[in-house]
Design a protein around this motif. Structure first.
Motif, PDB file in Angstrom:
ATOM      1  N   HIS A  67      -2.302 -36.538  34.586  1.00  0.00           N
ATOM      2  CA  HIS A  67      -3.333 -36.678  35.712  1.00  0.00           C
ATOM      3  C   HIS A  67      -4.239 -37.947  34.995  1.00  0.00           C
ATOM      4  O   HIS A  67      -5.216 -37.339  34.218  1.00  0.00           O
ATOM      5  CB  HIS A  67      -4.129 -35.868  36.128  1.00  0.00           C
ATOM      6  CG  HIS A  67      -5.787 -36.163  36.892  1.00  0.00           C
ATOM      7  ND1 HIS A  67      -5.372 -34.967  38.380  1.00  0.00           N
ATOM      8  CD2 HIS A  67      -6.691 -37.055  37.203  1.00  0.00           C
ATOM      9  CE1 HIS A  67      -6.271 -35.649  39.127  1.00  0.00           C
ATOM     10  NE2 HIS A  67      -6.562 -36.371  38.828  1.00  0.00           N
ATOM     11  N   HIS A 111      -6.347 -41.754  35.781  1.00  0.00           N
ATOM     12  CA  HIS A 111      -7.138 -43.419  36.687  1.00  0.00           C
ATOM     13  C   HIS A 111      -7.072 -44.501  35.655  1.00  0.00           C
ATOM     14  O   HIS A 111      -8.133 -44.333  35.384  1.00  0.00           O
ATOM     15  CB  HIS A 111      -7.918 -42.953  37.239  1.00  0.00           C
ATOM     16  CG  HIS A 111      -8.134 -42.118  37.675  1.00  0.00           C
ATOM     17  ND1 HIS A 111      -7.426 -41.432  39.208  1.00  0.00           N
ATOM     18  CD2 HIS A 111      -8.624 -40.169  37.961  1.00  0.00           C
ATOM     19  CE1 HIS A 111      -7.510 -40.495  40.138  1.00  0.00           C
ATOM     20  NE2 HIS A 111      -7.980 -39.497  39.069  1.00  0.00           N
ATOM     21  N   ALA A 153      -3.461 -40.907  39.307  1.00  0.00           N
ATOM     22  CA  ALA A 153      -3.900 -40.312  40.618  1.00  0.00           C
ATOM     23  C   ALA A 153      -4.825 -40.855  41.397  1.00  0.00           C
ATOM     24  O   ALA A 153      -4.952 -40.062  42.441  1.00  0.00           O
ATOM     25  CB  ALA A 153      -4.749 -38.894  40.106  1.00  0.00           C
ATOM     26  N   LYS A 192      -0.715 -37.581  46.474  1.00  0.00           N
ATOM     27  CA  LYS A 192      -2.200 -37.623  45.996  1.00  0.00           C
ATOM     28  C   LYS A 192      -3.601 -36.998  46.555  1.00  0.00           C
ATOM     29  O   LYS A 192      -3.132 -38.530  47.729  1.00  0.00           O
ATOM     30  CB  LYS A 192      -3.104 -38.414  44.835  1.00  0.00           C
ATOM     31  CG  LYS A 192      -4.688 -38.223  44.756  1.00  0.00           C
ATOM     32  CD  LYS A 192      -4.536 -37.026  42.998  1.00  0.00           C
ATOM     33  CE  LYS A 192      -5.829 -36.711  43.136  1.00  0.00           C
ATOM     34  NZ  LYS A 192      -6.797 -37.590  42.236  1.00  0.00           N
ATOM     35  N   HIS A 197      -7.011 -29.684  38.651  1.00  0.00           N
ATOM     36  CA  HIS A 197      -8.157 -28.657  38.147  1.00  0.00           C
ATOM     37  C   HIS A 197      -8.580 -27.943  38.690  1.00  0.00           C
ATOM     38  O   HIS A 197      -8.258 -27.470  37.598  1.00  0.00           O
ATOM     39  CB  HIS A 197      -9.347 -29.835  39.074  1.00  0.00           C
ATOM     40  CG  HIS A 197      -8.770 -30.907  39.105  1.00  0.00           C
ATOM     41  ND1 HIS A 197      -8.970 -32.852  38.322  1.00  0.00           N
ATOM     42  CD2 HIS A 197      -9.438 -32.178  39.869  1.00  0.00           C
ATOM     43  CE1 HIS A 197      -9.061 -33.497  38.785  1.00  0.00           C
ATOM     44  NE2 HIS A 197      -9.209 -33.391  39.196  1.00  0.00           N
ATOM     45  N   ASP A 237      -7.260 -37.037  34.242  1.00  0.00           N
ATOM     46  CA  ASP A 237      -8.703 -37.718  34.685  1.00  0.00           C
ATOM     47  C   ASP A 237      -9.321 -38.441  34.255  1.00  0.00           C
ATOM     48  O   ASP A 237     -10.558 -38.692  34.813  1.00  0.00           O
ATOM     49  CB  ASP A 237      -9.209 -36.132  35.464  1.00  0.00           C
ATOM     50  CG  ASP A 237     -10.039 -37.288  36.842  1.00  0.00           C
ATOM     51  OD1 ASP A 237      -8.895 -37.752  37.444  1.00  0.00           O
ATOM     52  OD2 ASP A 237     -10.671 -35.652  37.329  1.00  0.00           O
TER      53      ASP A 237
HETATM   54 ZN   LIG Z   1      -8.456 -37.572  39.646  1.00  0.00          ZN
END
Ligand SMILES: [Zn+2]
Length: 412
Positions: free
Chosen positions: A64, A66, A109, A190, A252, A321
């Protein structure tokens, strides 16, 4: 051409005990043999690299990330503070640095368009293998709907066909957006059924987005097109909707500890938890009071969730993330997973074999075994003694992706 790495201690990603003085034999892009050096043979003209005294691992996977995000600031998120081309160059540098730290696969993601994947595959820029979500699908007001904390939409009319609109309401529109993402190059779908720590006030971690009918349409359409569904969901009714609809991973999952029956079902069905602990460490010190408060409130639940997942056998994958919080070392997540209660071996598997399974790529990636793609990292030191060695660039001495040496930092 045969390449052989000899002498390292092999941690193969399966959870098996480390193998001292191992050899890994690579033919083209695949591993054809791995194990104790004494039991293996290779052609006389093979290229042999002596990596004795180090540890050899499967290429690391971030489930995960970005990669094309470079900050939570609104001007950055709306693409206002620099030309798109400058932002693309910044993204290319992140791809290169991520690979150089031993991350040979990244699931993006949301935010990275398929052109980057083509550029990596064509050798134009160095980077990990990419599994792309393209954009986050949500209803109006959800986290895929780009609005400022005060509710204003993005002020510039951006239309990029490779990053299509991802806001959909109603089952027909949801199906259409799933198809649109696949057309734009999505390998995974997603979506988001709750707010998060950093979403606008009024759409917090337990505020739901999407109805059960909409989510069932999304999951059915995604699976029909051969795509897994990764769902951002922190807690409350939206989290339950996601699991009822049959998503493949919960991203998460901070308040899953409040849903013991749902967690038991996740274990039974093999639904992954990708806790992304790293981003909440950042949010706990956020400048935005509502973000800071949410992140601090969920912290104990998040740790309890990870521990219960371990107890119940819910599979866990490592994901940072990253992007909004910049691009720190991806292995930070491995460090935080150990702090949350995983053994170093479990945390390494969360970033190798388990992450590969989360991506649906366990037959290709995630372990050092005969037949797998030859994605490997050679580390100076033993991460089972201290996983923090994975944070130090000078210790990531060799990175091999698909049988090709991408990074060689061995002392000359
Ligand atoms: Zn994310």
């Amino acid at each position: 051409m045969t390449l052989v790495l000899t002498g390292a201690t092999l941690i193969d990603g399966t959870g098996a005990a480390p193998v001292p003085d191992a050899a890994v034999v690579i033919d083209g892009e695949r591993i054809i043999a791995a194990g104790p050096r004494r039991g293996l043979a290779w052609p006389a003209d093979a290229q042999v690299m002596d990596v004795a005294g180090r540890t050899l691992l499967p290429g690391l996977i971030d489930a995960h990330d970005h990669l094309a995000s470079h900050g939570y600031g609104l001007a950055t998120r709306f693409g206002l503070d620099e030309p798109a081309s400058t932002a693309h160059m910044r993204t290319a540098r992140v791809l290169s640095e991520t690979l150089s730290m031993g991350y040979t696969t990244v699931r993006d993601a949301g935010g990275l368009d398929s052109g980057f994947k083509l550029a990596v595959e064509q050798g134009l820029i160095p980077g990990p293998r990419l599994v792309l979500a393209i954009q986050i699908i949500s209803p109006t007001g959800g986290i895929g709907d780009r609005v400022s904390p005060s509710g204003h939409g993005c002020c510039c009319a951006v239309f990029d066909p490779l990053l299509p609109n991802s806001v959909a309401n109603g089952v027909d529109a949801v199906r259409d957006v799933v198809r649109t993402m696949v057309r734009a190059g999505a390998d995974v779908i997603k979506t988001a059924t709750t707010g998060g720590a950093s979403s606008r006030p009024g759409h917090g971690p337990k505020d739901a987005a999407f109805s059960l009918e909409e989510m069932q349409a999304l999951v059915t359409e995604s699976h029909a097109l051969g795509r897994r569904v990764m769902c951002h969901a922190l807690g409350g009714p939206g989290l339950r909707t996601a699991l009822l609809a049959g998503v493949d991973s919960i991203e998460h999952g901070s308040y899953l500890d409040e849903e013991p029956e749902m967690m038991a079902q996740m274990a039974e069905r093999g639904v992954f938890l990708v806790p992304t602990l790293a981003v909440y460490v950042y949010h706990r010190e956020s400048q935005s009071p509502h973000v800071r408060a949410r992140a601090r409130e969920l912290h104990q639940h998040h740790v309890a969730t990870v521990q219960r997942a371990l107890d119940l056998g819910v599979p866990i994958a490592a994901g940072t993330d990253a992007g909004g919080h910049g691009h720190p070392k991806n292995a930070l997540e491995i460090v935080y997973l150990v702090e949350a209660g995983l053994t170093p071996m479990q945390a390494l598997r969360a970033a190798t074999q388990w992450a590969a399974k989360c991506l649906g790529l366990e037959r290709e990636l995630g372990t050092v075994e005969k037949g797998r793609l030859a994605d490997l990292v050679v580390v100076d030191g033993n991460p089972l003694d201290d996983v923090k060695v994975l944070l130090e660039p000078e210790r990531i001495q060799l990175v091999v992706k698909g049988g090709a040496v991408c990074v060689d930092r061995r002392p000359k």
